[in-house]
Scaffold this active site. Structure first.
Site, PDB file in Angstrom:
ATOM      1  N   CYS A 197       1.060  -6.790  16.088  1.00  0.00           N
ATOM      2  CA  CYS A 197       2.016  -6.193  16.838  1.00  0.00           C
ATOM      3  C   CYS A 197       2.819  -5.176  16.072  1.00  0.00           C
ATOM      4  CB  CYS A 197       3.113  -7.531  17.316  1.00  0.00           C
ATOM      5  SG  CYS A 197       4.099  -7.025  18.554  1.00  0.00           S
ATOM      6  N   GLY A 213      -2.204 -11.587  -3.788  1.00  0.00           N
ATOM      7  CA  GLY A 213      -3.210 -10.695  -3.480  1.00  0.00           C
ATOM      8  C   GLY A 213      -2.794  -9.149  -3.319  1.00  0.00           C
TER       9      GLY A 213
HETATM   10  N1  PLP Z   1      -6.546  -8.783   0.830  1.00  0.00           N
HETATM   11  C1  PLP Z   1      -7.221  -9.501   1.806  1.00  0.00           C
HETATM   12  C2  PLP Z   1      -8.429  -9.200   2.475  1.00  0.00           C
HETATM   13  C3  PLP Z   1      -6.496 -10.328   2.601  1.00  0.00           C
HETATM   14  O1  PLP Z   1      -6.818 -11.124   3.557  1.00  0.00           O
HETATM   15  C4  PLP Z   1      -4.965 -10.681   2.212  1.00  0.00           C
HETATM   16  C5  PLP Z   1      -4.125 -11.526   2.821  1.00  0.00           C
HETATM   17  O2  PLP Z   1      -4.374 -11.636   4.148  1.00  0.00           O
HETATM   18  C6  PLP Z   1      -4.416 -10.036   1.262  1.00  0.00           C
HETATM   19  C7  PLP Z   1      -5.131  -8.799   0.526  1.00  0.00           C
HETATM   20  C8  PLP Z   1      -3.135 -10.150   0.768  1.00  0.00           C
HETATM   21  O3  PLP Z   1      -2.946 -11.541  -0.114  1.00  0.00           O
HETATM   22  P1  PLP Z   1      -1.427 -12.109  -0.342  1.00  0.00           P
HETATM   23  O4  PLP Z   1      -1.398 -12.600   0.865  1.00  0.00           O
HETATM   24  O5  PLP Z   1      -1.643 -12.883  -1.414  1.00  0.00           O
HETATM   25  O6  PLP Z   1      -0.424 -10.928  -0.552  1.00  0.00           O
END
Ligand code: PLP
Length: 397
Positions: free
Chosen positions: A326, A71
């Site tokens: 943190c 993500g």
């Molecule tokens: N966007 C949102 C809303 C998320 O919750 C996360 C992960 O917690 C990410 C992006 C990042 O994704 P990744 O962990 O695959 O890099």
């Protein structure tokens, strides 16, 4: 000892079917998907099948799916891909929200440091952006709107289809981070009207380190990585074939689950957990009154430190989380909850519970068997807890 995991917004366990689908690609099907011989053809076919599965989940064409390392990379590719493509230049303007994941917030911060103007749309007490604010934020130099689909801490679902309309009318690119929506609620990129949409494998029972960006046909996107012409020259680098195959299988299972109405069952379990927890004195729901994904509830327990509750529950076998982070040695209240108007003490007293496909009714019962007693014990030890009536004056505005 029994372990119950209710932190599925952090990551989900890989489903057995996903692991089975991935396994051959660590062994007998090891080819590089760019090789023209049999071994390469085999893995190329698997990558393209996975692309079809992701496209089916999102309602787009397979050619509009770009595989990434997750993500974070997909969010960065969306934002910087438009930037370095010459579409966003210093002096140009980007619209985002105050409750985005750091993958978006810090990408925007970096652009701001390079001379772009960034407007952060606030949210109301329910965690929702106001469409009038989005409209008002648009300027002649606005090039991109990036507002998330579902929030990772509260599960609140933003009005993305309406934002898509506003963006289209103003002829502005629209990206939405759908990492916490994919697999939980139906997604149709045409209905949303977005140009770019991010998903991540490990939030929908696929593997960590695999994600995808939907790029609407015709959207000019510069790659962030320079190398081979993989992913139609939008993301260089030998494909993570086992990861992509796992993401494809997870997307297929997510779609089938939504068709079977698994989301409704999950919402019923979540609602049961939520109702019981809200029966504890001096608690409240963060995101009340807003549409939410079916697996998430975020509740404050006035008079406790969220971190202390997370640790106490972990010692008893229950994994949950606080949105607090943190930073530089101090526990900072969640930027999402404070953006919703919570005072720092109440934000720090908030806990996120997030269900996954592996959870059964007994997991919720297990959590309900532990939480009221643990909250009571922590409150007895708390120097700020003097009963619901007294504490609420300190915690609420
Ligand atoms: N966007 C949102 C809303 C998320 O919750 C996360 C992960 O917690 C990410 C992006 C990042 O994704 P990744 O962990 O695959 O890099």
């Amino acid at each position: 000892m029994r372990w119950v995991y209710l932190d599925n917004n952090a990551t989900t366990p890989v489903l057995p079917e996903v692991l089975e689908a991935m396994r051959p690609y660590f062994g007998e099907h090891f080819g590089n998907a760019s090789s023209i011989h049999h071994h390469g053809q085999e893995t190329r076919a698997a990558v393209e099948r996975a692309r079809e599965s992701v496209a089916a989940l999102l309602g787009c064409r397979a050619s509009e799916v770009v595989f990434t390392s997750g993500g974070t990379e997909a969010d960065n590719l969306a934002i910087f891909g438009l930037t370095s493509g010459g579409l966003v230049r210093p002096g140009d303007h980007i619209v985002t929200s105050t409750i985005e994941h750091h993958a978006v917030l810090n990408a925007c911060k970096h652009l701001a440091a390079q001379g772009c103007e960034v407007t952060y749309i606030p949210v109301d007490g329910r965690g929702l952006v106001d469409l009038a604010d989005v409209k008002r934020a648009i300027r002649p130099n606005t090039k991109l709107i990036t507002i998330m689909f579902a929030n990772n801490e509260t599960g609140v679902v933003e009005p993305v289809a309406e934002i898509g309309k506003i963006a289209a009318e103003a002829d502005i690119y629209f990206h939405t981070d759908a990492v916490q929506a994919a697999g939980k609620i139906a997604i149709d990129v045409k209905q949303i009207g977005c140009d770019l949409l991010t998903i991540s494998g490990h939030k929908l029972h696929g593997p960590q380190g695999a994600g995808a960006l939907y790029v609407r046909k015709g959207t000019p996107l510069e790659p962030m990585l320079y190398g081979g012409s993989h992913e139609r020259s939008r993301r260089a680098g030998t494909e993570n074939v086992p990861g992509i195959v796992g993401l494809g299988k997870a997307a297929e299972l997510a779609r089938a689950g939504l068709e079977r109405g698994e989301d409704l069952k999950m919402a019923a379990s979540r609602d049961h957990l939520e109702r019981e927890l809200l029966g504890i004195e001096a608690t409240g729901l963060n995101g009340e009154g807003a549409p939410r994904v079916p697996n998430t509830t975020n509740i404050y327990f006035d008079g406790i430190e969220g971190e202390a509750l997370v640790i106490a529950l972990d010692l008893k076998g229950l994994a949950v989380s606080t949105g607090a982070a943190c930073s530089s040695g101090a526990i900072e209240p969640s930027h999402v909850l404070t953006a919703m108007g919570l005072l720092p003490d109440r934000a720090k007293a908030s806990i996120r519970f997030s269900l996954g496909k592996q959870n059964v009714a007994e997991d919720v019962d297990f959590a309900l068997g532990l939480i009221p007693e643990t909250v009571g014990r922590l409150r007895e030890l708390s120097p700020v807890w003097a009963g619901a009536g007294v504490v609420s004056r300190k915690f609420a505005r």
